[in-house]
Enzyme design. Structure first.
Site, PDB file in Angstrom:
ATOM      1  N   CYS A 190       0.954  -1.558   0.179  1.00 50.57           N
ATOM      2  CA  CYS A 190       0.081   0.033   0.214  1.00 50.57           C
ATOM      3  C   CYS A 190       1.084   1.541   0.457  1.00 50.57           C
ATOM      4  O   CYS A 190       1.575   1.376   0.815  1.00 50.57           O
ATOM      5  CB  CYS A 190      -0.606  -0.156   1.042  1.00 50.57           C
ATOM      6  SG  CYS A 190      -1.966   1.230   1.675  1.00 50.57           S
ATOM      7  N   GLU A 221      -3.922   1.023  -5.974  1.00 49.65           N
ATOM      8  CA  GLU A 221      -2.692  -0.158  -6.292  1.00 49.65           C
ATOM      9  C   GLU A 221      -2.735   0.190  -7.463  1.00 49.65           C
ATOM     10  O   GLU A 221      -3.560   0.416  -9.186  1.00 49.65           O
ATOM     11  CB  GLU A 221      -3.357  -1.906  -5.532  1.00 49.65           C
ATOM     12  CG  GLU A 221      -3.437  -2.207  -4.104  1.00 49.65           C
ATOM     13  CD  GLU A 221      -1.860  -1.954  -3.782  1.00 49.65           C
ATOM     14  OE1 GLU A 221      -0.675  -1.668  -5.161  1.00 49.65           O
ATOM     15  OE2 GLU A 221      -1.464  -2.158  -2.453  1.00 49.65           O
TER      16      GLU A 221
END
Length: 254
Positions: free
Chosen positions: A2, A120
């Protein structure tokens, strides 16, 4: 991992959602440190929820639930400079109790990092990368599990830093990226600094997918940290019909 997320909720919503007792997101000069950030990136200050004694208090009994800004990228107390934090933006849940950089914080300095969702990048067969915004379907907050540390600079200033805990991504999201943030089943226990049993703390961790996530493609502008604003989390428009499916003026297909 992340490496980007959005955290843009209003102050009062965070104060209510996390039952904050001490708000430290306003500077001594009155400056508002808590601003909407649709492109939170490593080394930036992000809001964190934690429980610890306020300044001037030194007993666990005086610990209060606090909202404060921390620098993203954990810097262990023994580090020589801040730059190590650039490699510590994520901590793998599988090895929290083992890694020297994280194990002390895991035992005593756990936090929650409020997010609207995270980004992402999916790499297609053509090699091109497309960012996706991943967030709870119901629009609720995503309180990511994190750790925080205090590092003393050569100028004797305390720097607060944090990391996001991650784990293997669920199957439905794993095709985008193989890791995802963790959240917790019991926020009160997770934040309690008197809980020093790392096995008990680890049992509270669950992948963010447990909160019911959905993903959609967003603008590639999020790749530039200088870009910010709600347009970054807006879904890309659906692709227009291919020419072979488009009626001509007489209603027939080309």
């Amino acid at each position: 991992m992340c490496g980007r997320y959005a955290t843009a909720r209003a102050r009062q919503e965070l104060l209510d959602e996390f039952r904050i007792e001490l708000d430290e997101t306003v500077a001594a000069d009155g400056a508002d440190l808590l601003q909407p950030d649709y492109n939170a990136a490593p080394t930036k200050d992000v809001p964190a929820v934690l429980v610890r004694p306020p300044h001037g208090a030194d007993t666990p009994e005086e610990a209060v639930r606090t909202l404060r800004m921390v620098r993203w990228g954990l810097v262990p107390s023994w580090a020589k400079d801040l730059s190590i934090g650039n490699r510590m933006i994520n901590a793998r849940a599988e090895t929290l109790a083992e890694k020297p950089a994280f194990r002390r914080a895991f035992a005593r300095r756990r936090c929650l990092l409020p997010a609207d969702g995270y980004y992402e990048w999916y790499k297609g067969e053509d090699g091109k990368k497309q960012p996706f915004f991943i967030h709870p379907k119901n629009g609720e907050l995503l309180p990511m599990a994190g750790l925080y540390e205090l590092w003393k600079s050569p100028e004797d200033a305390w720097v607060w830093t944090c990391t996001v805990i991650t784990a293997q991504a669920a199957d439905e999201l794993g095709h985008i990226h193989d890791r995802m943030p963790m959240t917790v089943t019991d926020p009160d226990t997770w934040l309690d600094p008197s809980l020093t049993d790392t096995s008990a703390a680890a049992s509270l961790l669950v992948p963010a997918a447990a909160r019911g996530l959905e993903a959609y493609p967003v603008t590639k502008a999020v790749g530039n940290v200088r870009n910010n604003g709600p347009h970054l989390v807006a879904p890309l428009p659906a692709d227009p019909p291919a020419p072979s499916d488009t009626p001509d003026e007489e209603g027939t297909l080309f």
